[in-house]
Scaffold this active site. Structure first.
Site, short mmCIF file in Angstrom:
data_model
loop_
_atom_site.label_atom_id
_atom_site.label_comp_id
_atom_site.label_asym_id
_atom_site.label_seq_id
_atom_site.Cartn_x
_atom_site.Cartn_y
_atom_site.Cartn_z
N LYS A 147 0.84 -1.20 0.00
CA LYS A 147 0.00 0.00 0.00
C LYS A 147 0.87 1.25 0.00
CE LYS A 147 -1.78 1.44 3.91
NZ LYS A 147 -2.60 1.70 5.11
N SER A 195 9.06 5.63 12.71
CA SER A 195 8.92 4.81 11.49
C SER A 195 9.91 5.20 10.40
CB SER A 195 7.48 4.94 10.94
OG SER A 195 6.52 4.85 11.95
N ASP A 239 3.28 -1.22 11.99
CA ASP A 239 2.16 -2.03 11.49
C ASP A 239 2.39 -3.51 11.75
OD1 ASP A 239 0.90 0.24 10.68
OD2 ASP A 239 1.29 0.00 8.55
N LYS A 272 -9.30 -2.84 2.74
CA LYS A 272 -8.44 -1.65 2.71
C LYS A 272 -7.07 -1.96 2.11
CE LYS A 272 -6.62 1.94 5.79
NZ LYS A 272 -6.98 3.14 5.06
#
Length: 426
Positions: A22, A198, A314, A412
């Site tokens: 993504k 991140s 994530d 998603k």
């Protein structure tokens, strides 16, 4: 409400080709739009977030052709900024990877653009990015709550100069600013305030920018220099890597109940930081094998870990449910930004883990999980969050199985996740 019952699985074995990332898909689509030339993107993710980006680009006059299965996209770039003669309103659902970069990109050209989304999007902060864009001369107005979408941009281009941006909430703000900086009217010097979360996601951004011909001088992630006069140029073809966060569920499955599970599309050569999830599984005791474009996980008794997982936020969610099958108390630290994702993931994860019997301590920026002697079945609420649904599929490896509420929220990022998951039964 739709429910999916997952019955107990004794062992898993198999090979999964991971759908496109993504993060890479939406970054690459935007860079291809700003670039000179035509770009063919292959292994593009076919999911809600990408559809929102594609629909917005089409509305803005960007020309592209999609293959029948939506995974190959041939896009003709604008060779510069996006402009519009009439006011445009773009609906971006709950796609943070579309909202943040588009908010930045639409300040570069000319026109009036309003960005809206689902109710949850109105709770996801964007103020740090907007503040930075305003320092470079952007005219952006909030329509409801200060610091949150929806918002309207009156675009006249971005100036160069020095700009400060907070790094401690989401790396997506810095990513958005980096991607538009080369098209500002002068050189841009970005100073990061606070600890940058991140970091591996910034590496993805820098790698893709380089692929499209733009160089960024990175001063140890504290300052970034982007020299004026650069232009994005299509590399012709861009292969979108498999989504490393999505790979985490199958690798965890192999570690917990393998057998042997091989995921292809990510590996040693991946530009995504979330492949380091496999290192965490290895620390827990799993047998991991790396190839250039694959990772194999084999089952072994797992033991708890206590780790800072800021670099893989994530994929760290998958460790939270894998911890149910590890001996001891697992602590996942420095994950405050879970709270501003598709839902407040720290609160949601703690609530659902307790349902299956785990002892959970939820802190401001950490979670501690001690598995019970015997796991209970439960109905797991997913909070319209794809990762909650996929993480709790791990409970199929308990003797009691699990029921997932609203399983289709995986659309998603991974619409056929549960079909792929079912294919692993040995």
């Amino acid at each position: 409400m739709k429910q999916l019952r997952l019955e107990p699985v004794v062992q898993v074995r198999g090979e999964i080709n991971i759908p496109g990332s993504k993060s890479i898909s939406n970054r690459a689509l935007l860079l291809a739009t700003l670039a000179k030339g035509t770009t063919t993107l292959t292994n593009l993710l076919d999911s809600d977030d990408i559809r929102h980006m594609l629909a917005s680009l089409k509305q803005l006059g960007v020309g592209y052709r999609l293959s029948q299965n939506n995974t190959v996209c041939e896009l003709t770039g604008l060779g510069g900024a996006i402009s519009a003669d009439t006011a445009q309103t773009l609906f971006l659902g709950n796609a943070g990877t579309a909202m943040r970069p588009l908010c930045a990109a639409l300040t570069l050209g000319r026109g009036e653009f309003t960005l809206t989304g689902e109710p949850r999007m109105e709770e996801r902060p964007i103020g740090d990015l907007v503040d930075a864009l305003k320092q470079l001369g952007a005219n952006i107005m909030y329509l409801k709550n200060e610091g949150f979408p929806p918002l309207t941009i009156n675009a006249t281009g971005l100036n160069g100069g020095d700009v400060e941006i907070a790094g401690d909430l989401s790396s997506q703000f810095l990513t958005a600013l980096l991607m538009v900086a080369p098209l500002a009217k002068g050189s841009v010097n970005i100073h990061v305030k606070g600890e940058l979360v991140s970091k591996p996601y910034i590496d993805i951004t820098l790698a893709l920018m380089a692929q499209f011909g733009v160089q960024v001088i990175n001063h140890d992630y504290a300052r970034f220099e982007i020299l004026a006069g650069q232009q994005y140029v299509s590399p012709g073809k861009v292969l979108v890597e498999g989504d490393a966060s999505s790979a985490s569920y199958f690798l965890a499955a192999g570690a917990i109940k393998g057998g042997e599970v091989k995921v292809t599309g990510v590996g040693r050569l991946s530009i995504q930081g979330d492949v380091k999830f496999a290192d965490v599984l290895e620390k827990m005791g799993a047998d991991i094998e790396w190839g250039d474009d694959y990772i194999i996980a084999r089952g072994a008794p797992l033991t708890a870990v206590d780790l800072d997982m800021n670099h893989i936020p994530d994929a760290a969610m998958t460790i939270a449910t894998a911890a149910l099958f590890a001996k001891g108390t697992t602590t996942i630290r420095n994950i405050y930004n879970w709270r501003i994702k598709e839902t407040d993931r720290l609160a949601a994860m703690a609530t659902e883990l307790r349902k299956v019997g785990a002892l959970v301590e939820e802190g401001h920026d950490y979670i501690q999980i001690t598995p019970p002697a015997v796991l209970n079945t439960a109905e797991i609420d997913t909070y319209n969050d794809h990762r909650m649904a996929m993480c709790f599929s791990m409970m199929a490896f308990a003797d009691c199985g699990i029921t997932i509420n609203d399983p289709d929220c995986t659309s998603k990022t991974f619409p056929d996740y549960f079909a792929q998951f079912a294919s692993l039964k040995a």
